[in-house]
Design a protein around this motif. Structure first.
Motif, short mmCIF file in Angstrom:
data_model
loop_
_atom_site.label_atom_id
_atom_site.label_comp_id
_atom_site.label_asym_id
_atom_site.label_seq_id
_atom_site.Cartn_x
_atom_site.Cartn_y
_atom_site.Cartn_z
N LEU A 1 0.83 -1.21 0.00
CA LEU A 1 0.00 0.00 0.00
C LEU A 1 0.86 1.25 0.00
O LEU A 1 0.67 2.16 -0.81
N VAL A 2 1.81 1.31 0.91
CA VAL A 2 2.65 2.50 1.05
C VAL A 2 3.47 2.76 -0.21
O VAL A 2 3.69 3.91 -0.59
N GLU A 3 3.90 1.72 -0.87
CA GLU A 3 4.75 1.87 -2.05
C GLU A 3 3.96 2.09 -3.34
O GLU A 3 4.54 2.40 -4.38
N SER A 4 2.65 1.95 -3.28
CA SER A 4 1.82 2.12 -4.47
C SER A 4 1.88 3.56 -4.98
O SER A 4 1.85 4.52 -4.20
N ASP A 5 1.93 3.71 -6.30
CA ASP A 5 1.89 5.04 -6.91
C ASP A 5 0.54 5.72 -6.70
O ASP A 5 0.42 6.94 -6.88
N ASP A 6 -0.48 4.95 -6.33
CA ASP A 6 -1.83 5.49 -6.15
C ASP A 6 -2.16 5.76 -4.68
O ASP A 6 -3.32 5.96 -4.33
N VAL A 7 -1.15 5.76 -3.83
CA VAL A 7 -1.35 5.99 -2.40
C VAL A 7 -0.34 7.02 -1.93
O VAL A 7 0.81 7.01 -2.35
N PHE A 8 -0.78 7.94 -1.05
CA PHE A 8 0.18 8.82 -0.38
C PHE A 8 -0.14 8.83 1.10
O PHE A 8 -1.27 8.58 1.53
N VAL A 9 0.89 9.10 1.89
CA VAL A 9 0.77 9.10 3.34
C VAL A 9 1.33 10.41 3.86
O VAL A 9 2.39 10.86 3.41
N VAL A 10 0.63 11.03 4.79
CA VAL A 10 1.15 12.20 5.49
C VAL A 10 1.31 11.80 6.94
O VAL A 10 0.53 11.01 7.47
N ALA B 1 -0.16 9.10 11.41
CA ALA B 1 -0.11 9.09 9.94
C ALA B 1 -1.51 8.89 9.39
O ALA B 1 -2.36 8.26 10.02
N SER B 2 -1.73 9.44 8.21
CA SER B 2 -2.98 9.23 7.49
C SER B 2 -2.65 8.78 6.09
O SER B 2 -1.73 9.31 5.46
N MET B 3 -3.39 7.78 5.60
CA MET B 3 -3.16 7.20 4.28
C MET B 3 -4.34 7.56 3.37
O MET B 3 -5.50 7.49 3.78
N PHE B 4 -4.00 7.91 2.13
CA PHE B 4 -4.99 8.30 1.14
C PHE B 4 -4.72 7.56 -0.17
O PHE B 4 -3.57 7.42 -0.58
N ALA B 5 -5.78 7.08 -0.80
CA ALA B 5 -5.67 6.43 -2.10
C ALA B 5 -6.21 7.37 -3.16
O ALA B 5 -7.20 8.08 -2.93
N THR B 6 -5.57 7.39 -4.32
CA THR B 6 -5.97 8.32 -5.37
C THR B 6 -6.51 7.60 -6.59
O THR B 6 -6.20 6.44 -6.85
N PHE C 1 -6.93 5.44 5.95
CA PHE C 1 -6.64 5.17 7.35
C PHE C 1 -6.09 6.40 8.05
O PHE C 1 -5.36 7.18 7.45
N GLY C 2 -6.41 6.53 9.30
CA GLY C 2 -5.78 7.48 10.18
C GLY C 2 -5.28 6.69 11.38
O GLY C 2 -6.07 6.01 12.04
N ILE C 3 -3.99 6.71 11.63
CA ILE C 3 -3.40 5.89 12.68
C ILE C 3 -2.52 6.78 13.55
O ILE C 3 -1.78 7.62 13.04
N SER C 4 -2.63 6.60 14.88
CA SER C 4 -1.81 7.43 15.77
C SER C 4 -1.42 6.64 17.01
O SER C 4 -2.11 5.70 17.42
N ARG C 5 -0.30 7.05 17.58
CA ARG C 5 0.11 6.50 18.87
C ARG C 5 -0.76 7.15 19.95
O ARG C 5 -1.27 8.26 19.75
N PRO C 6 -0.89 6.48 21.11
CA PRO C 6 -1.68 7.09 22.19
C PRO C 6 -1.18 8.49 22.52
O PRO C 6 0.03 8.73 22.63
N GLY C 7 -2.11 9.43 22.62
CA GLY C 7 -1.77 10.81 22.91
C GLY C 7 -1.47 11.65 21.68
O GLY C 7 -1.29 12.86 21.79
N ALA D 1 -4.62 18.20 11.37
CA ALA D 1 -3.47 18.72 10.62
C ALA D 1 -3.09 17.79 9.47
O ALA D 1 -2.73 18.25 8.38
N LEU D 2 -3.18 16.50 9.69
CA LEU D 2 -2.82 15.55 8.63
C LEU D 2 -3.82 15.62 7.47
O LEU D 2 -3.43 15.56 6.30
N ILE D 3 -5.08 15.77 7.80
CA ILE D 3 -6.08 15.90 6.73
C ILE D 3 -5.86 17.20 5.96
O ILE D 3 -5.94 17.22 4.73
N TRP D 4 -5.56 18.30 6.67
CA TRP D 4 -5.30 19.57 5.98
C TRP D 4 -4.09 19.43 5.04
O TRP D 4 -4.11 19.94 3.92
N GLU D 5 -3.05 18.75 5.48
CA GLU D 5 -1.89 18.53 4.62
C GLU D 5 -2.27 17.72 3.38
O GLU D 5 -1.81 17.99 2.28
N ALA D 6 -3.12 16.73 3.58
CA ALA D 6 -3.58 15.92 2.45
C ALA D 6 -4.42 16.76 1.48
O ALA D 6 -4.33 16.59 0.27
#
Length: 150
Positions: free
Chosen positions: A21-30, A42-47, A56-62, A69-74
């Motif tokens: 997924l991460v290496e796909s040309d149709d996916v970007f991660v912020v 991190a947030s993952m977006f498919a194009t 996906f939106g994934i975060s460590r506790p806290g 902010a990640l969505i705004w960057e996307a």
């Protein structure tokens, strides 16, 4: 992360799947980094042609505070790459906290319906019976549901 959110086992991807997924040309991660340079969210977006899907939106506790902010960057990245439609997905139920959070980005709520079609009814019934689930379960397909007591 998914265990802490009581997410479906469907999201327990193998490392090879995540890499693909991460290496796909149709996916970007912020992502967001802490002071040591470690990824804390991190947030993952498919194009697709002119569009983006929030995957996906994934975060460590806290570190959940980085979600907006990640969505705004996307959004900024998407505009720079002529991706004019972003699907943030919905909430768990209409107008819940997740849906309201996403609407703050200027999102327009769109009602959608999921198509559930069974192409091989006999096999479908057999798989449900083998899994011990009802054919009428709201989760589809019900034989993929992972029950908490199992």
């Amino acid at each position: 992360f998914f265990d802490s959110r009581d997410a479906s086992a469907t999201y327990q991807f193998a490392e090879l799947t995540w890499s693909g997924l991460v290496e796909s040309d149709d996916v970007f991660v912020v992502g967001a980094l802490d002071d040591c340079g470690d990824v804390v969210a991190a947030s993952m977006f498919a194009t697709g042609p002119e569009m983006v899907d929030y995957v996906f939106g994934i975060s460590r506790p806290g570190s959940e505070r980085f979600s907006a902010a990640l969505i705004w960057e996307a959004i900024k990245y998407s505009r720079e790459h002529d991706l004019i439609v972003m699907n943030l997905g919905g909430g768990i139920s209409p107008d819940d906290g997740v849906a309201v959070f996403k609407q703050r980005f200027g999102a327009q709520a769109v009602r959608s319906q999921v198509l559930k079609r069974i192409h091989r009814p006999a096999m479908y019934e057999q798989m449900c019976a083998r899994s011990g689930v009802s054919l009428d379960d709201a989760y589809f397909p019900p034989y993929r549901r992972v029950r908490a007591h199992e």
